[in-house]
Design a protein around this motif. Structure first.
Motif, PDB file in Angstrom:
ATOM      1  N   TRP A 182       8.685  -1.453   1.841  1.00  0.00           N
ATOM      2  CA  TRP A 182       7.600  -0.641   3.112  1.00  0.00           C
ATOM      3  C   TRP A 182       7.716  -1.133   4.316  1.00  0.00           C
ATOM      4  CZ3 TRP A 182       2.987  -1.504   6.169  1.00  0.00           C
ATOM      5  CH2 TRP A 182       2.311  -0.390   7.190  1.00  0.00           C
ATOM      6  N   LEU A 183       7.510  -2.136   4.930  1.00  0.00           N
ATOM      7  CA  LEU A 183       7.344  -2.617   5.842  1.00  0.00           C
ATOM      8  C   LEU A 183       8.838  -2.578   6.299  1.00  0.00           C
ATOM      9  CD1 LEU A 183       6.261  -6.178   5.034  1.00  0.00           C
ATOM     10  CD2 LEU A 183       5.630  -4.837   6.800  1.00  0.00           C
ATOM     11  N   GLU A 184       9.915  -2.491   5.589  1.00  0.00           N
ATOM     12  CA  GLU A 184      11.153  -2.292   5.958  1.00  0.00           C
ATOM     13  C   GLU A 184      11.253  -1.047   6.741  1.00  0.00           C
ATOM     14  OE1 GLU A 184      14.220  -3.007   1.746  1.00  0.00           O
ATOM     15  OE2 GLU A 184      13.651  -4.984   2.161  1.00  0.00           O
ATOM     16  N   SER A 185      10.938  -0.175   6.182  1.00  0.00           N
ATOM     17  CA  SER A 185      10.836   1.035   7.270  1.00  0.00           C
ATOM     18  C   SER A 185       9.957   1.367   8.063  1.00  0.00           C
ATOM     19  CB  SER A 185      10.515   1.778   6.094  1.00  0.00           C
ATOM     20  OG  SER A 185       9.349   1.833   5.728  1.00  0.00           O
ATOM     21  N   ARG A 186       9.293   0.375   9.147  1.00  0.00           N
ATOM     22  CA  ARG A 186       8.153   0.100   9.844  1.00  0.00           C
ATOM     23  C   ARG A 186       8.920  -0.703  10.911  1.00  0.00           C
ATOM     24  NH1 ARG A 186       5.244   3.658   7.839  1.00  0.00           N
ATOM     25  NH2 ARG A 186       6.302   3.359   5.987  1.00  0.00           N
ATOM     26  N   GLU A 187       8.773  -0.282  12.101  1.00  0.00           N
ATOM     27  CA  GLU A 187       9.255  -1.041  13.164  1.00  0.00           C
ATOM     28  C   GLU A 187       8.315  -2.416  13.062  1.00  0.00           C
ATOM     29  OE1 GLU A 187       8.159   0.429  16.912  1.00  0.00           O
ATOM     30  OE2 GLU A 187       6.547   1.894  15.259  1.00  0.00           O
ATOM     31  N   ILE A 188       8.547  -3.298  14.276  1.00  0.00           N
ATOM     32  CA  ILE A 188       8.096  -4.426  13.732  1.00  0.00           C
ATOM     33  C   ILE A 188       6.613  -5.276  13.502  1.00  0.00           C
ATOM     34  CG2 ILE A 188       7.291  -7.118  14.983  1.00  0.00           C
ATOM     35  CD1 ILE A 188       9.972  -6.446  16.622  1.00  0.00           C
ATOM     36  N   ILE A 189       5.400  -5.153  12.952  1.00  0.00           N
ATOM     37  CA  ILE A 189       3.951  -5.129  12.642  1.00  0.00           C
ATOM     38  C   ILE A 189       4.301  -6.504  12.188  1.00  0.00           C
ATOM     39  CG2 ILE A 189       4.736  -4.615   9.637  1.00  0.00           C
ATOM     40  CD1 ILE A 189       3.004  -2.592  10.134  1.00  0.00           C
ATOM     41  N   ALA A 190       3.434  -6.544  12.501  1.00  0.00           N
ATOM     42  CA  ALA A 190       2.553  -7.962  11.884  1.00  0.00           C
ATOM     43  C   ALA A 190       1.646  -8.273  10.944  1.00  0.00           C
ATOM     44  CB  ALA A 190       1.237  -8.607  13.158  1.00  0.00           C
ATOM     45  N   ILE A 191       1.657  -8.645   9.540  1.00  0.00           N
ATOM     46  CA  ILE A 191       0.485  -9.072   9.012  1.00  0.00           C
ATOM     47  C   ILE A 191       0.003 -10.150   8.709  1.00  0.00           C
ATOM     48  CG2 ILE A 191       1.454  -8.476   5.951  1.00  0.00           C
ATOM     49  CD1 ILE A 191       4.584  -8.684   6.771  1.00  0.00           C
ATOM     50  N   THR A 202       6.309 -13.070   5.526  1.00  0.00           N
ATOM     51  CA  THR A 202       5.781 -14.124   6.594  1.00  0.00           C
ATOM     52  C   THR A 202       4.342 -13.752   7.049  1.00  0.00           C
ATOM     53  OG1 THR A 202       7.694 -13.628   6.873  1.00  0.00           O
ATOM     54  CG2 THR A 202       6.608 -15.808   8.449  1.00  0.00           C
ATOM     55  N   LEU A 203       3.288 -14.809   6.747  1.00  0.00           N
ATOM     56  CA  LEU A 203       1.656 -13.775   7.705  1.00  0.00           C
ATOM     57  C   LEU A 203       1.882 -14.188   9.075  1.00  0.00           C
ATOM     58  CD1 LEU A 203      -0.357 -14.874   3.951  1.00  0.00           C
ATOM     59  CD2 LEU A 203       0.239 -12.921   5.243  1.00  0.00           C
ATOM     60  N   GLU A 204       1.657 -13.441   9.646  1.00  0.00           N
ATOM     61  CA  GLU A 204       1.452 -13.426  11.214  1.00  0.00           C
ATOM     62  C   GLU A 204      -0.507 -14.412  10.934  1.00  0.00           C
ATOM     63  OE1 GLU A 204       3.477 -13.139  14.405  1.00  0.00           O
ATOM     64  OE2 GLU A 204       4.081 -11.854  11.799  1.00  0.00           O
ATOM     65  N   PHE A 205      -1.628 -13.794  10.542  1.00  0.00           N
ATOM     66  CA  PHE A 205      -2.327 -13.802   9.982  1.00  0.00           C
ATOM     67  C   PHE A 205      -3.561 -13.941   9.285  1.00  0.00           C
ATOM     68  CE2 PHE A 205      -2.137 -10.112  13.524  1.00  0.00           C
ATOM     69  CZ  PHE A 205      -1.948 -10.681  14.489  1.00  0.00           C
ATOM     70  N   LYS A 221      -3.136   3.514  27.585  1.00  0.00           N
ATOM     71  CA  LYS A 221      -1.861   3.418  26.349  1.00  0.00           C
ATOM     72  C   LYS A 221      -2.460   4.015  25.393  1.00  0.00           C
ATOM     73  CE  LYS A 221      -2.792  -1.277  26.785  1.00  0.00           C
ATOM     74  NZ  LYS A 221      -2.545  -2.633  26.589  1.00  0.00           N
ATOM     75  N   LYS A 222      -1.434   4.230  24.631  1.00  0.00           N
ATOM     76  CA  LYS A 222      -1.792   4.267  22.990  1.00  0.00           C
ATOM     77  C   LYS A 222      -1.717   2.884  22.117  1.00  0.00           C
ATOM     78  CE  LYS A 222       1.106   6.578  19.084  1.00  0.00           C
ATOM     79  NZ  LYS A 222       0.964   5.139  18.537  1.00  0.00           N
ATOM     80  N   LEU A 223      -2.833   2.941  21.468  1.00  0.00           N
ATOM     81  CA  LEU A 223      -3.629   1.958  20.353  1.00  0.00           C
ATOM     82  C   LEU A 223      -2.703   1.857  19.639  1.00  0.00           C
ATOM     83  CD1 LEU A 223      -6.823   2.680  20.871  1.00  0.00           C
ATOM     84  CD2 LEU A 223      -5.838   1.012  21.837  1.00  0.00           C
ATOM     85  N   GLY A 224      -2.443   0.924  18.844  1.00  0.00           N
ATOM     86  CA  GLY A 224      -1.664   0.588  17.611  1.00  0.00           C
ATOM     87  C   GLY A 224      -2.928   0.967  16.676  1.00  0.00           C
TER      88      GLY A 224
END
Lengths: 262, 408, 207, 408
Positions: B305-314, B331-334, B284-287
């Motif tokens: 920048w983030l607004e133009s992306r799809e769901i992304i973790a920060i 909001t930081l994920e990690f 499968k396609k990697l991120g």
């Protein structure tokens, strides 16, 4: 200084199993006899006897004991020099003139000084005997039995417990300061020391407040329990002490007028 | 690498007490991360205090930078400037009435002038992320902040080696992770870092080398996988085996992972299991992983920048990166173990963004690179930069070459 | 500076003990009523006592062989008053004798009079006088501490002089001799200790 | 089960300070093991101190045994006898100059006579494994020993509920595991145990219920699998997710374990992986677990028994069991997580021996039983008893019935 305190040595003393009363009788008896003896014989005899007891069956390290005896030497040395020149009686053995001051040492002064030196020796060793063989915890029990006001003994017990805690804090703070090059200049040293003392005061105060909480948690209602049991008085050792002290009294009576210096 | 600290058969006993260090020899190389582990009372603190001359061995020699430590006060000053020591209990170390005064204690005693002291203090506070705390009284700070003040106080003296006694005791998990990250940052800047700890879970993934101590002696000294992998020694030293290692041993016994593989992180163990189970069916396609250097992208709004992306973790690595995230209300994920977690995401075909500082940017590519080489996949590492309108198309030279490498 | 075990003749030991005991008794009575009023006072006093013991056992930097007792007793006097301080001082002296072989049991009466009673009484009086004047608080603390310190050494010298009067000139000459010989170290020391206590005070206020 | 502690919308603010407890309601049932987790400064200690009336809420009600706490001194004494509180810092809790005096402090202040005090103290010291320490001064003890003295001091008052503030801080891993085991023992005896901690790895497998606190409020309250499984809340509360749970989430996402399974230990996770991978191909012979009750087998020499067996691993649970092992000079393979490790051994066809005390014997059969039921295997639990010459043939009634159950 506190790591090598006399109390931890007493905790491990070979005489730990002897009844504290018996030990105190021996030490305090010797102390009083040394103190009232007008001649140097009793203090010398008692000092040597107790030292042999400590080093022999007491298994105390001679090196450590030697260091302990040398401890108060500075004070004694300074004071004896003053006494030598000041006390009088007898004939002068040595004289000198410093500016306008006539200084002389007389036989009487020497005799007196020797008596004082011997008394310090004998009495100090009696004191060391208590501290090296009887831990504070046993003494607290004795104090309670001796009807010393209970508040005083309770306070001593709290103090005893916290001395070690606060000392550890003091050492840590001191280390932290030295690691950052504190105490490097005299003026700065005073400043660092003041900071250490102040910090210690504050943390002691909070420790005291925490202690109140800790005591409340345990339903404190004014009772400080005492140790469950102390070693029973053993007749042989007790008799031995009585015999020794009687002997010492005898020596005292016989040597009332003995002198070691003409 | 040069040896910066060395102990040659050192022994120590307390005056009138028993021996606490019973003949220890070892060395620390410049730039290493060393963890000294062992139970309470094993002599860890005493040994650490020998490094800056606070404790003088009764026999044996301590060397700093290949020179035996001299115990006159001038030499000791030099040593203590070179080898900074952070105490376990910050409350004992921070005693001045304000943060500024405390951090200035060392530089002032080094005899610097006002100007230089201010510069050193400002720099040190910046480093630990406590700008603006200068006038605060230390007893109003949280545990983690106090620790940082204590570290700043040492950093202000600009030492080559940093020695930490139980740095994470009394910190909560997030505080501990932050601190370990700070240690990593400092190490990346070229400082040699030695810590004593009994938190094996933290020491295991962090250390270059682990030294197991017991009862005044070295029990074992090796890379963490080996040092912590010896059940017998670990038990002897009153420690527990790191969970990851224990699990991997059980999995190995059952043939779920290849024998001999010693995973150091969850990523490693997942990888190992995946390898045996599916034998690389990565179809499968990697991120992708995008790296944003907060030191150089002041003019970019990450939010835009983030607004133009799809769901992304920060994820954020490093103190300054976390501060930046806070100011942009991200909001930081990690917040720890960031790179590994982003790789895990990428393997599941999801994208992530890592905020970090100049010094750590290379870390990201290195880690991803090495993972890619090992597992023959290729994860794209992109850079988000201020001057470029669309960073997705601009792969940095470095990232390209790295990714290419990994494809080989 | 303590008079060590066995240094004083027994008659003088007795005299100083007799002088010290009323203070001790009053102190214990005060202590008892304080504890009765609020039991929480006992742990607080205990911990402060331990603090004072530690402070007195720490060596002042740069002046070797010193013991900074007045620093502790001064602080205690200002917190708890003279009588309680004499009790704490007595316990500190006892612990010093038993823990560190410093001072002694027979001479404890004399040491109490100089260290746990004399110094604090004079210091406290001075504190009361200066408190209501316009003298800066830190200067007050410095003066109180330094004077209490000096008083302690004057009393110690007096105790020694009374026990061992000089052949020529009697007690006065002997006092002069003891005082001047200890003054060499004690005068700078009391100034240093005054500074320290003032700084400690400043530090505590700052926090 | 009966509710033994309850908080109803309690609030607290420091005199003249900000609010630290901002409206908390919850309850603790009799016999529960509760872990209160959260970052430093979340208000954990303040909340715990409300349970024994040390802190009085400014609004709301605290109930002990369904009775609202009265704050007069007689009622408070009753409450404090019922709810024992162990402070984080043992140095602050130990008051008296000897161990005996300290442990006797509570009973003496409860007005017991000499005889009863001695009995209570002896019993409490036995419980924590410190017989013979009566006359030692506390400053000569190690950190772990001090903690035990502190606990004994509370146990001597025979409370129903035990509250521990950060019980494992400052202890090394082995010390922490020992302590958690002691808490388990106490719980088995019917005491309700509430701890505050930020060590999620320890709290996760131990607690019946976990309460996440943040900033004076309860963030989440649930079984540990759920409470710690919510990445968002865990991060909010400055905690880290337990390694096991984090790993299992990653494995779940990749289909290596069934969704919804929340393993609590290495045993669980191995089991889950095994299940998916091989779908129960347990064909090989399983090992056995022999339980030796050290309270009842004084006349048996474990050593002799061992000599007649082939290679066997020994684990010890509980203080007295460990002491027994030490007196018989047995090398212990497992000292914590013993039952799970023995099950893991049994699954690999190997035998083990567990030394334990009367109260914990049932624990072993229960745990093995529940594992067997869940994974439909049957592991034999044998008993080593003094009166029987060959324990291998004598399966206890209980163990038989349990094993039979599990076969169903």
């Amino acid at each position: 200084m506190i790591e090598a305190n006399l109390d931890s040595i007493a905790q491990k003393s070979a005489f730990r199993h002897i009844n504290p009363g018996t030990k105190l009788l021996l030490a305090l008896g010797s102390l009083i006899l040394c103190l009232i003896s007008p001649s140097p014989v009793v203090p010398l005899f008692s000092g040597v006897a107790l030292s042999l007891l400590l080093l022999g069956p007491g298994k105390l390290s001679p090196l450590f004991y030697g260091k302990l005896l040398l401890g108060p030497a500075a004070f004694v040395g300074m004071s004896i020099v003053v006494l030598l020149f000041m006390l009088g009686g007898g004939t002068a053995v040595w004289q000198t003139q410093v500016w306008w001051l006539n200084l002389s040492i007389t036989t009487g002064a020497i005799r007196e000084s020797i008596i004082i030196l011997c008394r310090v020796f004998g009495c100090s060793i009696s004191l060391f005997f208590i501290t090296l063989t009887t831990p504070m915890t046993d003494l607290f029990n004795g104090m309670k039995k001796a009807r010393i006001p209970i508040e005083l003994v309770d306070m001593m017990m709290i103090m005893y417990r916290f001395i070690f805690i606060i000392y550890d804090q003091a050492v840590e703070i001191w280390q932290a300061q030295v690691m950052r090059l504190g105490y490097s200049r005299p003026k700065e040293a005073i400043h660092s020391f003041a900071m250490l003392s102040g910090m210690l005061f504050i943390s002691s105060w909070t420790a005291g407040e925490d202690l109140i909480h800790a005591m409340d948690c345990r339903c404190y209602s004014g009772v400080f329990p005492s140790l469950d049991q102390t070693e029973p008085v053993k007749i042989p050792s007790f008799l031995l002490v009585v015999v020794y002290l009687s002997g010492l009294c005898g020596i005292l009576a016989l040597t009332l007028t003995t002198t070691v210096f003409p | 690498m040069n040896i910066i600290l060395e102990a040659r058969d050192v022994r120590y006993r307390y005056p009138g007490g028993s021996e606490v260090i019973k003949g220890i020899s070892f060395h620390v190389r410049k730039g290493e991360k060393i963890a000294l582990v062992g139970p309470n009372g094993a002599g860890k603190s005493t040994l650490l205090q020998m490094f800056n001359g606070m404790v003088r061995p009764v026999s044996g020699v301590m060397l700093v930078g290949n020179e035996p430590i001299q115990y006159d006060s001038a030499s000791l000053r030099m040593i203590r400037k070179k080898v900074g020591y952070v105490l376990q209990n910050s409350d004992r170390q921070i005693i001045a009435p304000t943060v500024y005064q405390d951090v200035a204690f060392g530089p002032a005693n080094l005899g610097y002038d006002e100007e230089k002291i201010r510069e050193k203090v400002t720099h040190a506070l910046q480093h630990v992320g406590l700008e603006g705390f200068e006038r605060r009284p230390p007893h109003h700070l949280s545990g983690g902040e106090k620790k940082r003040v204590a570290i700043a106080g040492i950093l202000a003296m600009d030492p080559d080696v940093l020695v930490f006694d139980e740095p994470t005791s009394d910190l909560d998990p997030a505080g501990s992770e932050d601190l370990m990250e700070l240690l990593d940052e400092l190490n990346q800047e070229g400082k040699t870092v030695v810590i004593s700890t009994h938190d094996v879970e933290l020491a295991y993934p962090w250390a270059d080398r682990a030294i197991l101590m017991l009862d005044g002696r070295i029990l074992q000294e090796d890379v963490p996988e080996i040092a912590f992998g010896n059940q017998k020694n670990v038990r002897k030293a009153h420690l527990s085996m790191p969970m990851i290692l224990e699990l991997s041993q059980e999995l190995e016994r059952r043939g779920f992972i290849e024998p001999g593989k010693k995973p150091r992180s969850i990523l490693d163990i997942i990888h190992s299991i995946q390898k045996v189970a599916t034998d690389s069916q990565q179809c499968k396609k990697l991120g992708t992983i995008t790296v944003c250097n907060v030191d150089r992208s002041d003019d970019v709004s990450i939010r835009t920048w983030l607004e133009s992306r799809e769901i992304i973790a920060i994820g954020a690595m490093g103190t300054r990166a976390k501060q930046r995230a806070a100011t942009e209300h991200l909001t930081l994920e990690f917040t720890y173990g960031v790179i590994d977690k982003c790789i895990l995401r990428a393997l599941r075909g999801k994208d992530s963004l890592i905020l970090t500082t100049t010094r750590m940017v290379d870390r990201v590519s290195q880690r991803v690179d090495s993972y890619c080489q090992e597992s023959s996949v290729s994860i794209q590492v992109l850079q988000l930069q201020g001057s470029e309108p669309d960073p997705q198309t601009v792969r940095s030279e470095q990232a390209v070459s790295k990714a290419d490498n990994s494809k080989m | 500076m303590h008079i060590m075990e066995g240094f004083l003749p027994w008659q003088w030991c007795l005299v100083w003990w007799i002088i010290a005991i009323p203070f001790l008794v009053l102190g214990v009575i005060q202590l008892r009523s304080m504890i009765k009023k609020d039991r929480d006072n006992l742990p607080l006093l205990g911990v402060c006592g331990a603090f004072i013991f530690i402070l007195s056992a720490l060596k002042l930097p740069s002046v070797t062989g010193s013991c900074s007792h007045p620093t502790g007793t001064g602080l205690s006097t200002m917190c708890f008053g003279v009588f309680i301080t004499s009790v704490i001082g007595a316990i500190v002296l006892l612990f010093q004798a038993l823990f560190l072989a410093h001072g002694g049991l027979s001479t404890m009466g004399a040491n109490m009079v100089s260290m746990a009673i004399g110094g604090p009484v004079v210091g406290y009086a001075l504190y009361k006088i200066l408190k209501d004047t316009s003298v800066n608080i830190y200067v007050t603390v410095f003066l109180v501490s330094a004077v209490a310190d000096m008083v302690t050494y004057i009393i110690t010298s007096l105790e020694l002089a009374l026990a061992y009067p000089a052949a020529v000139g009697g007690v006065a000459a002997s006092f002069g001799a003891f005082f001047s010989i200890f003054a060499v170290t004690q005068i700078p020391l009391s100034i240093v200790e005054g500074c320290v206590l003032a700084l400690v005070f400043k530090y505590i206020v700052a926090l």
